[in-house]
Design an enzyme around this catalytic site. Structure first.
Site: not given
Ligand code: CMP
Length: 138
Positions: A9, A49, A57, A85, A102, A112, A115, A126
């Site tokens: 990100k 998203y 948010f 993950r 993270r 964070n 993704h 995605e």
């Protein structure tokens, strides 16, 4: 062979941890099958998203995600969705395990650093949002 989408990100790119994130993936035996850097418009971030559209948010998240360049990658390997993950750690860095990306680099639940897709169907959608099949090195 499983595939997942990974995004570094804007906060990860700004901190200069692109290489460190990739190193963690490669050290874990995960193969990078595609990669590019780009900057999303807010509308493109909203499209990515879309499942979070009703969340409080959403506006802030999509503004953040379009605030600077990102690095998008297709990761490949056995069980790579779950393994990615694990390497990323929990969404909120306060809950992330020591040694995860993270825990080490994220500043908040929104900013964070990375993704990762959460399931095979999400991963397919995605990946297709960013890459054509021709851009993925099988
Ligand atoms: P990501 O894994 O990209 O999936 C959705 C993103 O929304 C998440 O990481 C965070 O960046 C953001 N997010 C999730 N929960 C919150 C929250 N409670 N407040 C702000 N942002 C959030």
């Amino acid at each position: 062979m499983e595939r997942t989408l990974s995004i570094i990100k804007p906060d990860g790119v700004r901190q200069g941890v692109i290489g460190e994130v990739i190193r963690r993936f490669e050290s874990a035996g995960i193969r990078i099958a595609a990669m590019k850097m780009l900057q999303l418009t807010q509308a493109e971030a909203e499209g990515f998203y879309a499942v979070h559209r009703e969340r409080p948010f959403f506006e802030s998240l999509t503004r953040f995600m379009s605030s600077g360049p990102i690095v998008v990658m297709v990761l490949e390997g056995d069980g790579v969705i779950a393994r990615n993950r694990e390497i990323m750690g929990a969404t909120n860095p306060k809950d992330a395990a020591p040694g995860t990306i993270r825990k080490d680099f994220a500043s908040s639940v929104e900013q964070n650093v990375v993704h990762g897709s959460d399931a095979p169907e999400t991963a397919r959608t995605e990946i297709a949002y960013f890459f054509s099949e021709m851009e993925i090195c099988a």
